[in-house]
Design a protein around this motif. Structure first.
Motif, mmCIF file in Angstrom:
data_model
loop_
_atom_site.group_PDB
_atom_site.id
_atom_site.type_symbol
_atom_site.label_atom_id
_atom_site.label_comp_id
_atom_site.label_asym_id
_atom_site.label_seq_id
_atom_site.Cartn_x
_atom_site.Cartn_y
_atom_site.Cartn_z
ATOM 1 N N LEU A 463 0.854 -1.206 0.000
ATOM 2 C CA LEU A 463 0.000 0.000 0.000
ATOM 3 C C LEU A 463 0.887 1.253 0.000
ATOM 4 O O LEU A 463 0.590 2.231 -0.687
ATOM 5 C CB LEU A 463 -0.920 0.013 1.226
ATOM 6 N N ALA A 464 1.988 1.193 0.760
ATOM 7 C CA ALA A 464 2.921 2.332 0.817
ATOM 8 C C ALA A 464 3.524 2.603 -0.562
ATOM 9 O O ALA A 464 3.691 3.754 -0.974
ATOM 10 C CB ALA A 464 4.030 2.055 1.836
ATOM 11 N N ALA A 465 3.835 1.523 -1.303
ATOM 12 C CA ALA A 465 4.394 1.666 -2.656
ATOM 13 C C ALA A 465 3.359 2.314 -3.583
ATOM 14 O O ALA A 465 3.682 3.213 -4.359
ATOM 15 C CB ALA A 465 4.818 0.300 -3.199
ATOM 16 N N SER A 466 2.103 1.872 -3.496
ATOM 17 C CA SER A 466 1.024 2.430 -4.327
ATOM 18 C C SER A 466 0.840 3.919 -4.067
ATOM 19 O O SER A 466 0.717 4.716 -5.000
ATOM 20 C CB SER A 466 -0.309 1.733 -4.036
ATOM 21 N N GLU A 467 0.797 4.271 -2.784
ATOM 22 C CA GLU A 467 0.563 5.678 -2.426
ATOM 23 C C GLU A 467 1.707 6.559 -2.941
ATOM 24 O O GLU A 467 1.475 7.653 -3.455
ATOM 25 C CB GLU A 467 0.392 5.813 -0.905
ATOM 26 N N ALA A 468 2.942 6.045 -2.829
ATOM 27 C CA ALA A 468 4.102 6.822 -3.293
ATOM 28 C C ALA A 468 4.035 7.038 -4.799
ATOM 29 O O ALA A 468 4.325 8.127 -5.301
ATOM 30 C CB ALA A 468 5.396 6.099 -2.929
ATOM 31 N N LEU A 469 3.624 6.005 -5.547
ATOM 32 C CA LEU A 469 3.538 6.131 -7.010
ATOM 33 C C LEU A 469 2.430 7.105 -7.406
ATOM 34 O O LEU A 469 2.627 7.963 -8.267
ATOM 35 C CB LEU A 469 3.312 4.754 -7.650
ATOM 36 N N ALA A 470 1.267 6.996 -6.765
ATOM 37 C CA ALA A 470 0.139 7.887 -7.089
ATOM 38 C C ALA A 470 0.516 9.350 -6.859
ATOM 39 O O ALA A 470 0.080 10.244 -7.598
ATOM 40 C CB ALA A 470 -1.082 7.501 -6.264
ATOM 41 N N CYS A 471 1.343 9.605 -5.849
ATOM 42 C CA CYS A 471 1.761 10.993 -5.531
ATOM 43 C C CYS A 471 2.682 11.588 -6.592
ATOM 44 O O CYS A 471 2.915 12.798 -6.608
ATOM 45 C CB CYS A 471 2.483 11.040 -4.190
ATOM 46 N N GLN A 472 3.255 10.746 -7.439
ATOM 47 C CA GLN A 472 4.218 11.232 -8.430
ATOM 48 C C GLN A 472 3.558 11.720 -9.724
ATOM 49 O O GLN A 472 4.242 12.177 -10.634
ATOM 50 C CB GLN A 472 5.218 10.113 -8.780
ATOM 51 N N VAL A 473 2.223 11.611 -9.813
ATOM 52 C CA VAL A 473 1.516 12.062 -11.030
ATOM 53 C C VAL A 473 1.288 13.566 -10.918
ATOM 54 O O VAL A 473 0.687 14.042 -9.961
ATOM 55 C CB VAL A 473 0.163 11.321 -11.206
ATOM 56 N N SER A 474 1.776 14.310 -11.902
ATOM 57 C CA SER A 474 1.690 15.778 -11.844
ATOM 58 C C SER A 474 0.438 16.279 -12.577
ATOM 59 O O SER A 474 -0.189 15.542 -13.332
ATOM 60 C CB SER A 474 2.924 16.390 -12.511
ATOM 61 N N GLN A 475 0.121 17.546 -12.358
ATOM 62 C CA GLN A 475 -1.026 18.150 -13.034
ATOM 63 C C GLN A 475 -0.864 18.077 -14.551
ATOM 64 O O GLN A 475 -1.814 17.832 -15.288
ATOM 65 C CB GLN A 475 -1.198 19.622 -12.586
#
Length: 537
Positions: A463-475
């Protein structure tokens, strides 16, 4: 030095190095830079028309000049990823016997029973951090390729190094050869594996047990063993059996789940609402499908403090016999049972879409062209912006193409796939399809496990890996309809994933590298392998 891929720099050996190491005269007089070598090789690669030729050229480079191979891969990741990984690696495995040159990795067959520890000791490197192992039974969507499945561990570990920064010498690809049920291979004179039907049951599990015991004995508690492309009936059992005693990870079940969850979380910015507001419908209830479903249910459960049994009810699965419902419970395989909800039977996917009205449609069936025009139109009719994820690999097995998803939804779908698709123009707007590629997750995840010295893999780390990846998507990515960041930043993304995974390992008391570093992102970056040539004195 010229013959050892670890040290060879080709024409980049300086005048001074040529004198000091007796290389004078063994090379043409020109002295090159690594940048120039890279430029030359990329020029050569781009002239090949056939992807498999590019694959063979890259394999040859890896065996000749390791640092240059990784430099090429890191600097041209978006162009070369489809060559060293899906979809080309699938074709390479199918033809592995014919294109086989020099062995890479370790082959452990039934002939080695009782001697596996000795075989592991034959590997020249002592400090191994990551092993990727396959038994070749379910290679991508291509079925049983037996011993020729070795292309998968080799390719995955190349990505562990290029994208996650794990040292090449710390990576070990392994194929367990217990035979194959593929008639074509058994009759192929160039087949390189055991010519016998697949061993099953006790014989199979005893060999795997000996292997797992020997790995721990030889490399210690902290070696990460990644199971890759095992068939469903073994994959779940092996993961359940060894997750409490070894540091194990199944990429098809857990890696896929983590990358898809990241895409869904990121997509919420475009489709609105929280995870718990959505209804999920899966086509395919194998390793990938049930693994993704379980991780999504787990994330909703954590976020809403609702029991897992309740959050599973937001998720529906369709297999080859139709919608999985409670009246079918008796005949279901154990891993499908949690998804059998109360509902009248529905025979096919289209019927299920109409009955369930999902906001998110996910394909992990391994069967191409199953998201038909009618299915996509039905999903679109009950959603302003449906999220459609066609995850099956390679491209020929994809449930639908990007073009079909955008056209049939009249440009309303948010689309991501397992294999790469080119951008598509619809009514003047360019849509860039996202790729839900496990290569986003497993290299960073592995790095996080290694830098924290974790001894077990816990679901919270996924879950920590998923959250970190989702945060890397920019506007900027969102504006193009993307729910994954571009691969060009993959090493930065991997460092963030590694930091998040390591932080969770420390929090759960599973980390053994103490004390915990102050800044985990900086620490992860500092641990990453660099393919820049070193100077030899």
């Amino acid at each position: 030095m010229l013959r050892d891929p670890k040290y060879n720099k080709g024409l980049a050996f300086t005048e001074k190095e040529r004198d000091a190491h007796y290389l004078r005269g063994l090379l043409p007089p020109a002295v090159s830079t690594q940048q120039l070598q890279e430029k030359k090789l990329m020029n050569t690669l781009r002239q090949y028309q056939v992807p498999l030729q590019k694959y063979m050229a890259l394999t040859e480079l890896q065996e000749r000049n390791r640092k240059l191979f990784y430099k090429l891969l890191i600097d041209n990741v978006e162009e070369l990823l489809p060559i060293v990984y899906t979809p080309t690696v699938g074709e390479a495995c199918q033809k592995f016997g014919s294109i086989f040159r020099r062995p890479q990795g370790l082959y452990i067959s039934l002939k080695e029973k009782g001697k596996i520890l000795e075989v592991l000791k034959n590997w020249p490197e002592r400090s191994i951090q990551v092993i990727v192992v396959t038994d070749g039974e379910r290679i991508l969507g291509l079925g049983d390729l037996g011993c020729q499945g070795m292309g998968i561990p080799v390719g995955k570990l190349a990505l562990y190094t290029a994208l996650g920064g794990i040292r090449p010498s710390a990576c070990l690809p392994i194929t367990i050869d217990v035979g194959t049920n593929n008639e074509q291979l058994l009759n192929d004179e160039f087949y390189i594996g055991l010519r016998q039907r697949r061993a099953t049951g006790q014989e199979y599990y005893e060999l795997v047990r000996e292997f797992m015991t020997a790995v721990k004995q030889n490399y210690g508690e902290n070696v990460l063993v990644q199971f890759e492309d095992f068939a469903n009936h073994n994959a779940f059992e092996l993961l359940a059996k060894y997750r409490t005693t070894h540091l194990v990870f199944n990429d098809d079940i857990q890696g896929t789940a983590s990358v898809v969850l990241a895409g869904v979380v990121a997509a919420l910015k475009l489709i609105g609402g929280n995870l718990a507001d959505h209804t999920f419908l899966f086509l395919g209830a194998g390793e990938a499908g049930t693994g993704i479903a379980e991780l999504i249910a787990l994330e909703i459960s954590k976020k809403t403090k609702t029991p897992l049994e309740e959050t599973r009810k937001k998720i529906w699965l369709v297999d080859s016999k139709g919608l999985i419902v409670s009246s079918r419970k008796e005949s279901l395989q154990h891993f499908k049972k949690p998804w059998a909800h109360e509902h009248e039977p529905v025979k096919d996917l289209l019927g299920a879409v109409k009955a369930i009205k999902p906001t998110v449609l996910i394909g992990s069936s391994g069967v191409g062209r199953t998201f038909t025009k009618e299915v996509v139109e039905a999903v679109t009719s009950c959603n302003e912006k449906p999220l459609i994820m066609a995850l099956s690999n390679p491209t020929s097995q994809s449930e639908c193409t990007a073009e079909e998803a955008y056209t049939w939804s009249k440009g309303r779908a948010i689309f991501a796939s397992g294999s790469p698709f080119d951008p598509f123009k619809y009514e003047g707007k360019v849509f860039v399809p996202g790729q839900a590629n496990n290569a986003y997750i497993f290299p960073g995840f592995g790095l996080g496990v290694v830098i924290s010295g974790a001894i077990r893999v816990h679901d919270d780390m996924l879950l920590a890996a998923s959250e970190a990846l989702a945060c890397q998507v920019s506007q900027e990515n969102y504006d193009k309809g993307l729910i994954y960041p571009p691969f060009s930043n993959i090493r930065k993304i991997s460092a963030h994933i590694a930091a998040n995974v390591a932080a969770k390992a420390y929090e759960l008391g599973l980390a053994t590298r103490l004390p915990r570093p102050e800044n985990l992102v900086k620490y992860a970056e500092s641990c990453m392998y660099s393919p820049i040539y070193r100077n030899y004195r």
